[in-house]
Design an enzyme around this catalytic site. Structure first.
Site, mmCIF file in Angstrom:
data_model
loop_
_atom_site.group_PDB
_atom_site.id
_atom_site.type_symbol
_atom_site.label_atom_id
_atom_site.label_comp_id
_atom_site.label_asym_id
_atom_site.label_seq_id
_atom_site.Cartn_x
_atom_site.Cartn_y
_atom_site.Cartn_z
ATOM 1 N N SER A 125 11.803 18.068 28.874
ATOM 2 C CA SER A 125 11.612 16.671 29.271
ATOM 3 C C SER A 125 12.923 15.902 29.203
ATOM 4 C CB SER A 125 10.598 16.046 28.309
ATOM 5 O OG SER A 125 10.605 14.647 28.427
ATOM 6 N N TYR A 150 7.075 14.734 19.196
ATOM 7 C CA TYR A 150 6.919 15.412 20.491
ATOM 8 C C TYR A 150 8.296 15.705 21.102
ATOM 9 C CZ TYR A 150 6.805 15.538 25.543
ATOM 10 O OH TYR A 150 7.054 15.873 26.847
ATOM 11 N N LYS A 154 10.612 19.368 21.932
ATOM 12 C CA LYS A 154 11.280 19.778 23.182
ATOM 13 C C LYS A 154 12.756 20.114 22.899
ATOM 14 C CE LYS A 154 7.740 19.442 25.839
ATOM 15 N NZ LYS A 154 7.059 20.687 26.248
HETATM 16 C C1 UD1 Z 1 6.701 9.645 27.979
HETATM 17 C C2 UD1 Z 1 7.841 10.386 27.332
HETATM 18 C C3 UD1 Z 1 8.088 11.688 28.051
HETATM 19 C C4 UD1 Z 1 6.840 12.514 28.026
HETATM 20 C C5 UD1 Z 1 5.724 11.750 28.680
HETATM 21 C C6 UD1 Z 1 4.474 12.585 28.506
HETATM 22 C C7 UD1 Z 1 9.595 9.122 26.304
HETATM 23 C C8 UD1 Z 1 10.807 8.313 26.533
HETATM 24 N N1 UD1 Z 1 9.033 9.592 27.402
HETATM 25 O O1 UD1 Z 1 7.180 9.191 29.224
HETATM 26 O O2 UD1 Z 1 9.079 12.414 27.405
HETATM 27 O O3 UD1 Z 1 7.057 13.719 28.679
HETATM 28 O O4 UD1 Z 1 5.566 10.464 28.047
HETATM 29 O O5 UD1 Z 1 3.332 11.899 28.375
HETATM 30 O O6 UD1 Z 1 9.146 9.316 25.218
HETATM 31 N N2 UD1 Z 1 3.700 1.685 31.005
HETATM 32 C C9 UD1 Z 1 3.118 0.436 31.068
HETATM 33 N N3 UD1 Z 1 1.778 0.314 30.817
HETATM 34 C C10 UD1 Z 1 0.987 1.405 30.503
HETATM 35 C C11 UD1 Z 1 1.589 2.686 30.441
HETATM 36 C C12 UD1 Z 1 2.958 2.796 30.682
HETATM 37 O O7 UD1 Z 1 3.790 -0.554 31.343
HETATM 38 O O8 UD1 Z 1 -0.224 1.222 30.258
HETATM 39 C C13 UD1 Z 1 5.131 1.820 31.301
HETATM 40 C C14 UD1 Z 1 5.967 2.356 30.143
HETATM 41 O O9 UD1 Z 1 6.410 1.303 29.322
HETATM 42 C C15 UD1 Z 1 7.094 3.041 30.893
HETATM 43 C C16 UD1 Z 1 6.439 3.527 32.180
HETATM 44 O O10 UD1 Z 1 5.251 2.771 32.334
HETATM 45 O O11 UD1 Z 1 8.085 2.112 31.236
HETATM 46 C C17 UD1 Z 1 6.084 5.002 32.140
HETATM 47 O O12 UD1 Z 1 5.361 5.248 30.947
HETATM 48 P P1 UD1 Z 1 4.635 6.660 30.656
HETATM 49 O O13 UD1 Z 1 3.842 7.057 31.852
HETATM 50 O O14 UD1 Z 1 3.927 6.519 29.360
HETATM 51 O O15 UD1 Z 1 5.837 7.683 30.549
HETATM 52 P P2 UD1 Z 1 7.142 7.678 29.632
HETATM 53 O O16 UD1 Z 1 6.980 6.825 28.453
HETATM 54 O O17 UD1 Z 1 8.296 7.410 30.516
#
Ligand code: UD1
Length: 342
Positions: A125, A150, A154
């Site tokens: 990742s 987690y 990795k």
């Molecule tokens: C995270 C992990 C990544 C992991 C993945 C697996 C980190 C930095 N990244 O990705 O390594 O492989 O999860 O599940 O730890 N968001 C919202 N509202 C929501 C959900 C998400 O605003 O309800 C935003 C988050 O703040 C982020 C983006 O959407 O900016 C993507 O979030 P998400 O899909 O959870 O992925 P990551 O956090 O990037």
């Protein structure tokens, strides 16, 4: 045709990879303990490919079963190892579960192949980069202190693979560092199937749009980004699946870089959460109910990948854009409404 073992092959990325392996002429064989996936996915794969893949249900943390499987299947030439726990928040609350599942399964698998030539592709990742100092982030960027157990699994798994590849002659390994996989197969027969409340952005968006969730909360609108929301490199899961086929092919050919290598798997382009929402609204024709809420602990502000190395050396490039990602994720959510799985 070469048999490729796909651990976690009924999961989100695993199932799409099984389909792409089949399309490329390989015979995928799945091991999954179904801890975060559904057995019906095998039938869904069969509807796409015409073949129900060979399936073995067990936990790779079971050393005896893992060794017995390897002994009984000497014709497997490659492994794509997805099977792992992957929820960042849960890993902070239950670190032992993550260290147990993610390490024991990897080590059992590697041990069972000691002395046997094997091509091994590992599901890593972009979390290993933390908050990158420069963007787009290249594979040469420093690995930062992991923000969660987690992420730590990795990072340490990558180190384990580098060390075993250097110490023993039989392992040829590639770690693929995924950015943010989203979307679904164009048939809408497979896609992301989160258990309970989704933690990731895309399933939360589609579940809100279809009425399963009341509203999406955007985690933070005051970041130092053009629109104040976090930026990610979203990659279509079918493109990501194809990157695994490319990695297997490179290992079969012989990787000139040696027997351990890492590649970024992203599109090279970042979208903010608000841009992702706008793209979803455009692709689906749905107005999304969302509010800007507080920041989520541990979120990276902005990350997108440099894909120069994967384009040149893996011979792979993402082909599908944000519109296809959103449209396919929405088609899958609508399919699930008519055809519930699980
Ligand atoms: C995270 C992990 C990544 C992991 C993945 C697996 C980190 C930095 N990244 O990705 O390594 O492989 O999860 O599940 O730890 N968001 C919202 N509202 C929501 C959900 C998400 O605003 O309800 C935003 C988050 O703040 C982020 C983006 O959407 O900016 C993507 O979030 P998400 O899909 O959870 O992925 P990551 O956090 O990037």
């Amino acid at each position: 045709m070469s048999k490729i073992l796909v651990t976690g092959g009924t999961g989100f990325i695993g199932s799409h990879t099984v389909v792409e392996l089949h399309n490329a002429g390989y015979t995928p064989v799945i091991i999954d303990n179904l801890s975060n996936s559904n057995i019906q996915i095998l039938d869904q794969i069969a509807k796409i490919t015409g073949v129900r893949p060979e399936f073995h249900e067990f936990d790779l943390c079971d050393e005896a079963k893992t060794h017995a499987f390897v002994q009984a299947n000497p014709d497997i030439t490659g492994i794509i190892h997805f099977a792992a726990s992957k929820a960042v928040g849960e890993s902070v609350e239950q670190p032992l579960k993550y260290y147990h599942n993610n390490f024991f399964s990897l080590i059992n698998l590697l041990n069972a192949y000691r002395g046997k030539p094997i091509n091994f592709v590992f599901s890593s990742s972009c979390t290993v980069y933390g908050e990158p100092d420069t963007l787009p982030v290249t594979e040469a960027a420093p690995v930062k202190q992991a923000a969660s157990p987690y992420g730590n699994t990795k990072q340490i798994s990558e180190e384990i693979l580098a060390e075993i590849s250097a110490a023993y002659g039989n392992y040829n390994t590639i770690a693929l560092r995924y950015f943010n996989p989203v979307g679904a197969h164009s048939s809408a027969l497979i896609g992301e199937l989160p258990l309970g409340v989704p933690q990731n952005l895309l399933p939360f968006i589609t579940q809100t749009a279809i009425g399963k969730r009341e509203k999406l909360t955007v985690f933070g609108g005051d970041y130092d980004t053009p629109d104040g929301s976090c930026i990610r490199d979203y990659i279509h899961v079918v493109d990501l699946a194809k990157a695994h086929v490319a990695a297997i092919r490179l290992l079969e050919k012989g990787n000139p870089n040696g027997n351990y290598d890492v590649f970024n798997v992203g599109t090279g382009k970042g979208y903010s959460v608000l841009e992702a929402i706008a793209a979803f609204e455009k692709a689906s024709g749905q107005k999304l109910n969302y509010v800007i809420g507080p920041r989520r602990d541990g979120d990276i502000i902005r990350v997108w990948g440099d894909v120069t190395k994967s384009t040149a050396q893996l011979g792979w490039k993402a082909e599908l854009g944000i519109d296809e990602m959103m449209a396919s994720a929405w088609a899958w959510e609508k399919y699930l409404q008519e055809n519930p799985i699980g």
